[in-house]
Each structure stands twice: as C-alpha cells, then as structure tokens.
Design a protein around this motif. Structure first.
Motif, PDB file in Angstrom:
ATOM      1  N   UNK A  51      -0.617  -1.673  -3.730  1.00  0.00           N
ATOM      2  CA  UNK A  51      -0.432  -2.757  -2.772  1.00  0.00           C
ATOM      3  C   UNK A  51      -0.011  -2.248  -1.396  1.00  0.00           C
ATOM      4  N   UNK A  52       0.945  -1.324  -1.358  1.00  0.00           N
ATOM      5  CA  UNK A  52       1.392  -0.798  -0.074  1.00  0.00           C
ATOM      6  C   UNK A  52       0.377   0.162   0.525  1.00  0.00           C
ATOM      7  N   UNK A  53      -0.438   0.793  -0.324  1.00  0.00           N
ATOM      8  CA  UNK A  53      -1.504   1.638   0.228  1.00  0.00           C
ATOM      9  C   UNK A  53      -2.539   0.797   0.951  1.00  0.00           C
ATOM     10  N   UNK A  54      -2.728  -0.450   0.502  1.00  0.00           N
ATOM     11  CA  UNK A  54      -3.632  -1.361   1.217  1.00  0.00           C
ATOM     12  C   UNK A  54      -3.092  -1.640   2.617  1.00  0.00           C
ATOM     13  N   UNK A  84      -0.921   0.278   4.440  1.00  0.00           N
ATOM     14  CA  UNK A  84      -0.999   1.472   5.285  1.00  0.00           C
ATOM     15  C   UNK A  84      -2.447   1.810   5.625  1.00  0.00           C
ATOM     16  N   UNK A  85      -3.368   1.526   4.685  1.00  0.00           N
ATOM     17  CA  UNK A  85      -4.775   1.791   4.951  1.00  0.00           C
ATOM     18  C   UNK A  85      -5.305   0.881   6.054  1.00  0.00           C
ATOM     19  N   UNK A  86      -4.993  -0.422   5.960  1.00  0.00           N
ATOM     20  CA  UNK A  86      -5.462  -1.348   6.984  1.00  0.00           C
ATOM     21  C   UNK A  86      -4.860  -1.006   8.337  1.00  0.00           C
ATOM     22  N   UNK A  87      -3.595  -0.607   8.337  1.00  0.00           N
ATOM     23  CA  UNK A  87      -2.932  -0.195   9.574  1.00  0.00           C
ATOM     24  C   UNK A  87      -3.592   1.065  10.134  1.00  0.00           C
ATOM     25  N   UNK A  88      -3.818   2.050   9.267  1.00  0.00           N
ATOM     26  CA  UNK A  88      -4.447   3.293   9.713  1.00  0.00           C
ATOM     27  C   UNK A  88      -5.873   3.092  10.183  1.00  0.00           C
ATOM     28  N   UNK A  89      -6.619   2.261   9.449  1.00  0.00           N
ATOM     29  CA  UNK A  89      -7.997   1.990   9.853  1.00  0.00           C
ATOM     30  C   UNK A  89      -8.023   1.247  11.185  1.00  0.00           C
ATOM     31  N   UNK A  90      -7.032   0.366  11.393  1.00  0.00           N
ATOM     32  CA  UNK A  90      -6.944  -0.311  12.683  1.00  0.00           C
ATOM     33  C   UNK A  90      -6.751   0.676  13.821  1.00  0.00           C
ATOM     34  N   UNK A  95     -10.310   4.671   3.923  1.00  0.00           N
ATOM     35  CA  UNK A  95     -10.366   3.519   3.029  1.00  0.00           C
ATOM     36  C   UNK A  95     -10.685   3.948   1.605  1.00  0.00           C
ATOM     37  N   UNK A  96     -11.662   4.831   1.448  1.00  0.00           N
ATOM     38  CA  UNK A  96     -12.049   5.305   0.122  1.00  0.00           C
ATOM     39  C   UNK A  96     -10.887   6.031  -0.550  1.00  0.00           C
ATOM     40  N   UNK A  97     -10.206   6.904   0.192  1.00  0.00           N
ATOM     41  CA  UNK A  97      -9.104   7.672  -0.386  1.00  0.00           C
ATOM     42  C   UNK A  97      -7.959   6.771  -0.823  1.00  0.00           C
ATOM     43  N   UNK A  98      -7.526   5.889   0.055  1.00  0.00           N
ATOM     44  CA  UNK A  98      -6.375   5.058  -0.253  1.00  0.00           C
ATOM     45  C   UNK A  98      -6.648   4.082  -1.397  1.00  0.00           C
ATOM     46  N   UNK A  99      -7.873   3.596  -1.477  1.00  0.00           N
ATOM     47  CA  UNK A  99      -8.208   2.624  -2.508  1.00  0.00           C
ATOM     48  C   UNK A  99      -8.452   3.268  -3.874  1.00  0.00           C
ATOM     49  N   UNK A 100      -8.839   4.547  -3.876  1.00  0.00           N
ATOM     50  CA  UNK A 100      -9.250   5.146  -5.144  1.00  0.00           C
ATOM     51  C   UNK A 100      -8.372   6.297  -5.612  1.00  0.00           C
ATOM     52  N   UNK A 104      -7.117  14.820   8.414  1.00  0.00           N
ATOM     53  CA  UNK A 104      -5.837  14.589   9.091  1.00  0.00           C
ATOM     54  C   UNK A 104      -5.375  13.148   8.919  1.00  0.00           C
ATOM     55  N   UNK A 105      -6.279  12.199   9.045  1.00  0.00           N
ATOM     56  CA  UNK A 105      -5.892  10.799   8.899  1.00  0.00           C
ATOM     57  C   UNK A 105      -5.533  10.458   7.456  1.00  0.00           C
ATOM     58  N   UNK A 106      -6.215  11.060   6.495  1.00  0.00           N
ATOM     59  CA  UNK A 106      -5.878  10.855   5.087  1.00  0.00           C
ATOM     60  C   UNK A 106      -4.477  11.384   4.790  1.00  0.00           C
ATOM     61  N   UNK A 107      -4.167  12.576   5.284  1.00  0.00           N
ATOM     62  CA  UNK A 107      -2.850  13.155   5.058  1.00  0.00           C
ATOM     63  C   UNK A 107      -1.747  12.311   5.715  1.00  0.00           C
ATOM     64  N   UNK A 108      -2.008  11.820   6.918  1.00  0.00           N
ATOM     65  CA  UNK A 108      -1.012  11.002   7.611  1.00  0.00           C
ATOM     66  C   UNK A 108      -0.734   9.706   6.859  1.00  0.00           C
ATOM     67  N   UNK A 109      -1.785   9.046   6.369  1.00  0.00           N
ATOM     68  CA  UNK A 109      -1.593   7.790   5.659  1.00  0.00           C
ATOM     69  C   UNK A 109      -0.936   7.995   4.298  1.00  0.00           C
ATOM     70  N   UNK A 110      -1.161   9.151   3.672  1.00  0.00           N
ATOM     71  CA  UNK A 110      -0.473   9.447   2.413  1.00  0.00           C
ATOM     72  C   UNK A 110       1.034   9.534   2.638  1.00  0.00           C
ATOM     73  N   UNK A 111       1.430  10.120   3.760  1.00  0.00           N
ATOM     74  CA  UNK A 111       2.849  10.216   4.093  1.00  0.00           C
ATOM     75  C   UNK A 111       3.438   8.844   4.378  1.00  0.00           C
TER      76      UNK A 111
END
Length: 467
Positions: free
Chosen positions: A146-149, A151-157, A318-323, A374-381
């Motif tokens: 749920x929280x990855x959604x 952070x993902x939407x925020x990061x994608x924005x 989006x793919x990383x955070x969702x899967x 880089x964006x995947x690593x940042x959103x994971x944090x």
C-alpha cells in the motif's frame, strides 16, 4: 501528484532567440527555469538572471517557494486530518492543485509565479494524509504494498512532471500547425502543461467524493450508531482500528503520546529528511546536467530527450514497486532494503561524469538504465521510511505524525532546488579546476549526502518501535 517542471536550458535557448544581443554581451532570459517558467508577449523577461550560468541559481527559488509553503502548514493539515478525517484534507489539497496550478501557468512575472507556487504548497496537505490513509486501508501484511503505491505515484509524478513539461511547453514553437503564436497557448507558452495537470486533478477531485473515510472515532455515541461491527472494520481497514477500539474501550478519546518524544518516529523523520534532500537535489540537477552543453560536461539533450528518459524511468519504477518491492521488503525488511539501495546509489552516481563521454546509441542505453536504476533505488528508500514512520505511531496520531514529517521534509526539500541550482552554477565556472572539476563536484556532493543518510540508518541513531 505530478510536479510540473520545465527544462531551464530549453528555456534559455528560447530566450536566446527572443533576447539576442547583437553586441554579444549577454542577454536577460525571458523565463524562469526548471520548477516552472512562464512568459508573456509584452514581458520579454523576468529580469532575474543576467547570465546563462546564473539561471540554475534563480531557478531554485520557484521550487523552494512550494516547499516553504508546505513546511508552514503540513502540521496544521495533519491535525485537521486526525480530527475531521483524511478525506476532507485530500479533497482540499486536490482542489488547490486545480486552482493554483492553473494560475501558475498564467503567470506574467517572477513574483506571480513565486506566489502561486507558495500558495499551492500552503494549501497542499496531500501527502501526509494519503500516507496515513494507505496504511489504514490495508491489512498489516499488505502495508508495504500500500505504501509502495504512494511512493511510486509520488516518484512517478516527479518523473512524468518534467516529461510533460518538456513535451508540452511552448506548443506554438514545437507544434505551430496546431497552436498559433496569437493563441492563448502562444501568449502563455507554459500554460498547456499546467492546464493538463489541472484537468487531471479536477477529475481526481470528483472521484474523491466516492472515497471511503478511514478515520473512525469510537466514542460511545459513534459506537452505538455504527452500522459496521468492530470486527468487520478491523478486517476492512487492518489491525489499527481494532487496536484503537481496545485502547479506547468505547469510553472516549485515546490518550495521545507526545510525538516529539517518540524517538522511533523522530529518528525515521530525520533520515527521511536527509534522503529527501538528496532526491530533490538530484531531480533538479539531473535535468540541468542533461540539457547543458557538452563543453560544460553535460549531455546536450533537448527537453524532449530528457522527457523520454524520465518517462522510461517512470514506467520502470512502476513495474518495480508494484511487483518486486513488497517481495524484497518481506524477505529483507525495510531497513535492509534501504541500506542496500543507498550503497548501490553511490557508485551509480559516481559513474555519471563518465556517462557524459558517451554518444549515440550507447549514451541513450546507458543513461536510460542509469536513470531507471537511480529512481528505483530512491523510491525503495523512501517507501521503507514511510513504513517506519506509520508503524511508529497509532492510527489516531498518524495525521499529525505525517504532518511533522512533511514539515521537516519540506524544509530540506526547499534547500534542494536552491542549493542544487547554486551548485550547478558553481560547477559551470569550475570546468578547469584541479580538484573535482565541473560536474564531478556535483555528483561527489550528492554522494556525500547519500552516505550521510546511509550512516543514519544504523543504530544507535535509527530506532525501531517496540513490538
């Protein structure tokens, strides 16, 4: 949320065309940069930057104004969300995007652009209540997802915003067969991307009417009138509701612990601020670096090229955070995922000056992979820190806790655009320095901030809440 950004160097190029000085002694750009820029046929420039090298410095002020406004009001919106519900605050924030983002696109001066961004930040209390909502609407085992959604939407924005700015800004110049110079979009060349975001926000505001509220007050009166049993609510919204019912016993409000003495919360907020400063500065500097000329160590990309890179990064994120993120968090835990992501980010950022030496297809492939990673690593944090913050407080304090988090983060993010712009301007005049010349200094300082954040994820600084 989508943050609209316009490439500063793309604007600079248009300024050269409009304000070229035949004597060759410089020009005054008729545009702001990066966080946004606007112009008017009667106002050729904002009289802010005198040199191309100074554009990055002044560019940061518009981005800072949004963060300063949000820092001043985030706690207020968090308290309102705890008292009256998440839904009203989310609705007000979304409507403010519709209003002030539209006015931002119609700005005719530097101060109007600055003011509309500040007012948007002040009325925009979205992210804190949304984080609380995401943790409350999911069961404990699905909170990471749920929280990855969020952070993902925020990061994608943050990624799609600059892409939209690159594709849709100055439509009369890029698409003259569709938009004429005398049309509204010709007179306000940055209104089209702002209008698109406002229309999306308007649709979201309508959809919010059907959004269920997750904050339930379990006093005696509301408990008698409630049509849903406590067990059903606990099943629908996770274990937090049941926990709060047991704590309150139906006899009144649950006693509130002082959030500033909650070290698990405060330590995670401090770490969040450090990584947010890094991410904001990186977001600002990446586009500045990508569109800068190769003689300054950049990639000489157009705004469209940057838009393509960021759009690809957004899709991969989006793919990383969702899967993958929830699986990694389940096996390693949020803190270990954060540490691994921070460690991998250091050599990745250090490789950026070498990437600038590539060209053609090899450059396109490498920069897309680097930006995506880089964006995947940042959103994971960031997602891991969201989890730590929401698990450090009970439901009835999550709005205020996220408000404190947003206030502190906004202060650091206000430093990001201004500091990043000033750093970029300094790098432009240090091309022949003996130590860390040009863009090497930029990525070295970004890595220093990343390492500081990594160190803060270890004990005794970062404390986990008692189970």
């Amino acid at each position: 949320m989508i943050r609209l950004k316009i490439s500063p160097v793309d604007l600079t190029r248009s300024c050269r065309a409009q304000n070229h000085n035949p004597n060759g002694d410089g020009f005054e750009p008729s545009c702001l940069s990066f966080s946004a820029s606007v112009s008017h046929p009667k106002v050729r420039d904002f009289h802010v930057a005198k040199r191309v090298e100074d554009i990055g410095f002044y560019a940061g002020f518009v981005g800072c104004s949004f963060m300063i406004g949000r820092a001043l009001t985030s706690v207020f919106w968090g308290v309102i969300a705890d008292r009256y519900g998440r839904k009203p605050v989310i609705m007000i924030g979304t409507i403010s995007v519709v209003l002030f983002n539209t006015l931002f696109g119609l700005s005719t001066s530097f101060w109007m652009a600055l003011s509309t961004r500040f007012l948007l930040g002040s009325c925009n209390g979205l992210l804190g209540p949304i984080k609380a909502y995401a943790s409350e609407v999911t069961r404990p085992e699905y909170q990471a997802l749920g929280l990855s959604v969020v952070s993902t939407s925020w990061g994608i924005g943050l990624i799609i915003g600059p892409a939209l700015g690159g594709f849709l800004a100055q439509p009369a110049v890029k698409y003259p067969s569709i938009f004429s110079e005398n049309s509204l979009f010709g007179r306000f060349p940055y209104f089209l991307p702002c209008l698109c975001i406002s229309l999306v926000a308007f649709g979201v505001a309508i959809a919010i009417f059907w959004l269920p509220e997750t904050l339930h007050m379990h006093n005696g009166k509301s408990k008698e009138n409630c049509s849903i049993s406590d067990d059903e609510e606990a099943t629908a919204y996770g274990s937090d509701l049941k926990e709060n019912i047991e704590e309150g016993g139906g006899k009144g409000a649950v006693p509130k612990r002082n959030l500033f003495t909650n070290w698990p919360l405060m330590s995670s907020i401090i770490v969040y601020c450090v990584f947010s400063l890094h991410d904001m500065a990186y977001t600002e500097l990446f586009s500045l670096w990508a569109v800068s000329d190769r003689k300054y160590g950049g990639l000489s990309f157009s705004s469209n090229d940057v838009g393509v890179v960021l759009a690809i990064s957004g899709f991969g994120l989006l793919v990383f955070q969702m899967s993958l993120y929830s699986t990694a968090e389940k096996f390693l835990g949020p803190i270990m995922v954060m540490r691994i992501a921070a460690v991998l980010s250091v050599p990745l950022l250090a490789s950026y000056p070498a990437i600038a030496m590539l060209s053609g297809l090899s450059l396109a492939l490498v920069i897309n992979c680097a930006s995506l990673l880089k964006n995947v690593l940042s959103m994971a944090i960031i997602t891991g820190l969201f989890l730590l913050q929401n698990n450090a407080v009970p439901q009835h304090q999550r709005g205020a806790a996220n408000g404190i988090s947003m206030t502190a983060m906004s202060i650091f993010k206000a430093i990001g655009p201004g500091g990043g712009g000033a750093l970029f301007s300094l790098a432009q005049v240090r091309q022949v320095a003996s130590f860390l010349p040009g863009d090497q200094m930029i990525f070295f300082i970004l890595n220093v901030v990343e390492v500081i954040g990594l160190i803060l994820t270890f004990k005794p600084f970062l404390v986990l809440p008692d189970k």
